[in-house]
Design an enzyme around this catalytic site. Structure first.
Site, short mmCIF file in Angstrom:
data_model
loop_
_atom_site.label_atom_id
_atom_site.label_comp_id
_atom_site.label_asym_id
_atom_site.label_seq_id
_atom_site.Cartn_x
_atom_site.Cartn_y
_atom_site.Cartn_z
N GLU A 299 -29.34 -2.97 -19.68
CA GLU A 299 -28.95 -1.59 -20.01
C GLU A 299 -29.32 -0.62 -18.90
O GLU A 299 -28.61 0.34 -18.66
CB GLU A 299 -29.60 -1.15 -21.32
CG GLU A 299 -29.23 0.26 -21.75
CD GLU A 299 -29.54 0.55 -23.20
OE1 GLU A 299 -29.76 1.73 -23.52
OE2 GLU A 299 -29.56 -0.39 -24.01
N LYS A 300 -30.45 -0.89 -18.24
CA LYS A 300 -30.93 0.02 -17.19
C LYS A 300 -31.41 -0.80 -15.99
O LYS A 300 -31.77 -1.97 -16.13
CB LYS A 300 -32.10 0.87 -17.71
CG LYS A 300 -31.81 1.70 -18.95
CD LYS A 300 -33.04 2.52 -19.31
CE LYS A 300 -32.86 3.22 -20.64
NZ LYS A 300 -33.02 2.32 -21.78
N ASP B 181 -30.61 -2.88 -24.60
CA ASP B 181 -31.81 -2.64 -25.40
C ASP B 181 -31.63 -3.19 -26.80
O ASP B 181 -30.51 -3.25 -27.33
CB ASP B 181 -32.11 -1.13 -25.46
CG ASP B 181 -32.73 -0.61 -24.17
OD1 ASP B 181 -33.08 -1.43 -23.32
OD2 ASP B 181 -32.87 0.62 -24.04
N ASP C 129 -31.39 -2.49 -29.87
CA ASP C 129 -31.10 -1.60 -30.98
C ASP C 129 -29.59 -1.41 -31.09
O ASP C 129 -28.82 -1.99 -30.33
CB ASP C 129 -31.82 -0.25 -30.81
CG ASP C 129 -31.45 0.47 -29.51
OD1 ASP C 129 -30.45 0.07 -28.88
OD2 ASP C 129 -32.17 1.40 -29.14
N TYR D 35 -41.14 -1.92 -26.05
CA TYR D 35 -39.96 -1.08 -26.23
C TYR D 35 -40.25 0.07 -27.21
O TYR D 35 -40.66 -0.17 -28.35
CB TYR D 35 -38.80 -1.93 -26.76
CG TYR D 35 -37.53 -1.16 -26.99
CD1 TYR D 35 -36.79 -0.67 -25.92
CD2 TYR D 35 -37.07 -0.92 -28.28
CE1 TYR D 35 -35.62 0.04 -26.14
CE2 TYR D 35 -35.90 -0.21 -28.51
CZ TYR D 35 -35.19 0.27 -27.43
OH TYR D 35 -34.04 0.98 -27.64
N ARG E 182 -38.23 2.75 -28.50
CA ARG E 182 -37.27 3.35 -29.44
C ARG E 182 -37.11 2.47 -30.67
O ARG E 182 -36.01 2.13 -31.08
CB ARG E 182 -35.94 3.58 -28.75
CG ARG E 182 -36.01 4.58 -27.60
CD ARG E 182 -34.72 4.61 -26.80
NE ARG E 182 -34.84 5.47 -25.64
CZ ARG E 182 -34.26 6.66 -25.52
NH1 ARG E 182 -33.53 7.14 -26.50
NH2 ARG E 182 -34.41 7.37 -24.42
#
Length: 647
Positions: free
Chosen positions: A7-8, A103, A105, A328, A330
């Site tokens: 994702e990043k 991520d 989620d 993580y 979030r």
């Protein structure tokens, strides 16, 4: 070649670090020693198009265009991300297999899935995509995740729920923002009145709280305490419990509002015998506090350090991505998988090394203990926020980062302390025909509470005694006299960062429908762990909320907006229903169509309702400069339509 799509960039580098060397860095990717490649998104590479992409007429904000409902949804590359999207396009063509490493989620799942869909990846290649769930950027955890790849198809419902949320937010935000802004112009308000299914009910909570405070009138009420003495000279207090016969002199909260009644009771019990009608003493245990999810951490940090939700989230992200000291952040989960229990010694050692303030707490911990935090049945895509096993110097941490790390580390260390033990004692006494109750609580074993020294003192009407005499049912003591305590009702407290976040996570308390409230008892929430901080900040940026010290109040524009909207748009009921339905989609209990169709049908009605009342409360209010007419307003309008997706 296997292609990992993170994702990043920070996650991509963490994946590459555990793959075979030598490594070769290229534009937007890292090739590793076994021929695999790691690349990444930079957050969202794609975004929803503006309404005028569907029809050029929609560039003008006109009521007759509403509601705008796309027949075929479109995405476009973000201007800042086109280069990385091109990198991924080429790499995906070359790859034999794709590994989704977004991520863990809902949004992380959709973010990478949408890129794969947008780049027209073949059906055969999509069928073999695997999912890599990483919640800890330390090498051991990343290696473990890579060895536990699963079929990405298992996460289709999660991705679908995120897609439904994104499109529903676009529909609601775009249409209602345009409808209200057009109404505002009729009374001379030259600003953009942004509406969102999360931000607007949140603003509504603050507006209604402010109104309650403004209209509040303090009223006196009275309590009666009996002063008691035993034959052994022991003294204690007992509080009068009004009977049903006193109902006409009580308010809706059961408080006595007639001073004469209280004084009569006090005089009647003076110098009278008191008979024990019931006596109890119960030894109880309080287990360690639950581990943190993001909202719980934000609430605690707001209470202890006056930190905003955004400050907490930003600090957590740095501790996760840059320092690799937290897992993580979030996360909406407060439990850990059973396999994490095996890492406890390494994590505790890291805490002792990284946080000198907690070294003593770690030395007093008992790693053989196991709290209820470890529970596989309560862990899904991600787990609670905990410290990692990385030992590193914390000298380069900012004060906010250090505070957050120590909060999380203390909560984890507490899991290896025994339960707090205490006794609750109670005496029910009859004095002069009335019932009086004496209570006391004594701490028997500090347990985990030794890690959380409290300065709070018990209030006089809930814990009036340090200890109670050992009296049994049927025994007597003497009432020396009665005291009347006059108090004033107090208004609701203004929201602050902690209580506003608590309201978002406990929105069921504000939902009118009892059935919805029942459903939300365990799963309520305005927004998600990842979006709450941003939504609060958005309301400040749009000049709908303001700070007064630690207090949060609505601005005149915020009040005017809420007072001009249909009530349904200002209450959390609708967004609470949405979250319940979105969760049902992720659990395969509801279809995408079953969620979207009713929403699309209701849009026209909502737009019509928004036009039924002129927002006269906005008549003499000037919009914030960035939201005024002309070029700035057009820019603000464009930004508003984009941010409607997330709020």
């Amino acid at each position: 070649m296997r292609l990992f799509i993170a994702e990043k960039p920070s996650l991509g580098r963490a994946i590459a670090d555990v793959l075979p060397k030598p490594h070769r860095k290229a534009e937007g990717c890292i090739y590793v020693g076994n021929g695999d490649c790691v690349s990444w998104c930079v957050g969202h590479l794609l975004e929803q198009v503006e309404p005028d992409a569907y029809d050029a007429r929609f560039k003008q904000w006109r009521l007759e265009h509403l509601p705008i409902v796309p027949e075929q949804w479109q995405l476009k590359p973000k201007a800042s991300s086109r280069k990385q999207l091109s990198v991924l396009r080429q790499l995906i063509k070359q790859a034999d297999q794709l590994i989704h490493a977004g991520d863990p989620d809902r949004e992380g799942q959709l973010l990478v899935d949408q890129v794969i869909e947008y780049l027209n990846v073949s059906a055969n290649k999509r069928a073999t995509i695997q999912r890599c769930l990483i919640s800890d950027l330390n090498p051991a955890a990343v290696s473990r995740a890579i060895k536990q790849l699963t079929d990405n198809k298992a996460f289709v419902p999660l991705s679908t729920s995120a897609l439904a949320r994104s499109r529903a937010d676009w529909l609601y935000g775009i249409n209602m923002t345009r409808a209200l802004t057009l109404q505002g112009r009729k009374v001379g308000y030259q600003g953009v009145l942004s509406v969102g299914r999360v931000q607007t009910p949140l603003l509504g909570l603050v507006v209604r709280r402010d109104k309650e405070i403004e209209s509040f009138v303090a009223k006196p009420f009275y309590q009666v305490f009996a002063q008691l003495e035993t034959d052994k000279g022991e003294h204690f207090k007992a509080k009068w419990q009004p009977s049903e016969a006193c109902a006409q002199w009580q308010d809706e909260e059961g408080r006595v509002i007639a001073k004469a009644l209280a004084e009569n009771v006090a005089s009647r019990i003076a110098d009278q015998p008191a008979t024990v009608k019931a006596s109890s003493r119960k030894v109880k245990q309080q287990p360690p506090p639950q581990l943190y999810n993001l909202s719980a951490l934000q609430i605690d940090a707001a209470k202890r350090f006056s930190m905003s939700a955004k400050q907490v989230l930003d600090s957590c992200q740095r501790l996760y991505e840059q320092h690799k000291l937290l897992t993580y952040p979030r996360s909406d989960c407060r439990h850990l998988p059973q396999e994490h229990y095996a890492d406890r010694d390494r994590v505790l050692a890291a805490i002792a090394n990284n946080a000198q303030a907690l070294a003593g707490a770690v030395s007093g911990a008992d790693p053989s203990l196991k709290s209820k935090a470890w529970n596989d049945s309560k862990v899904s895509a991600h787990h609670a926020i905990i410290p990692t096993a990385r030992q590193a110097s914390t000298a380069r941490l900012s004060s906010t980062e250090r505070n957050i790390y120590e909060l999380v580390a203390r909560q984890y260390t507490a899991q290896f302390y025994p339960a707090h033990e205490y006794s609750d004692s109670q005496l029910d006494l009859e004095i002069g025909g009335g019932l009086f109750i004496a209570k006391a609580r004594q701490s028997l074993l500090d347990g985990w509470k030794a890690l959380y020294p409290s300065k709070k003192q018990p209030s006089p009407d809930t814990a009036v005694n340090q200890a109670l005499p050992a009296l049994k049912k049927g025994e007597h003591c003497h009432c020396i006299g009665g005291d009347v305590l006059e108090k004033l009702t107090t208004p609701p407290k203004p929201f602050d960062d902690a209580s506003l976040l608590a309201a978002m996570t406990g929105v069921g308390r504000y939902v009118k429908d009892p059935e919805i409230r029942k459903v939300l008892k365990e799963t309520d929430g305005l927004g998600t762990e990842a979006t709450r901080a941003g939504i609060i900040e958005l309301l400040f940026k749009r000049d709908f909320l303001r700070r007064q010290g630690k207090q949060i109040h609505a601005t005149a524009a915020g009040k005017g907006l809420i007072n001009s909207l249909p009530e349904v748009a200002t209450l959390p009921d609708m967004t609470a229903q949405w979250e319940t339905q979105l969760n049902a989609i992720s659990q395969k209990a509801l279809s995408y169509k079953g969620f979207m169709q009713p929403l699309q049908c209701s849009l026209g009605e909502l737009v019509d309702q928004s036009q039924s009342v002129l927002p006269v409360g906005l008549k003499d209010i000037k919009a914030k400069p960035a939201f005024r007419k002309g070029r700035k307003r057009r820019v603000a309008a464009k930004k508003t339509s984009k941010t409607a997706l997330a709020s």
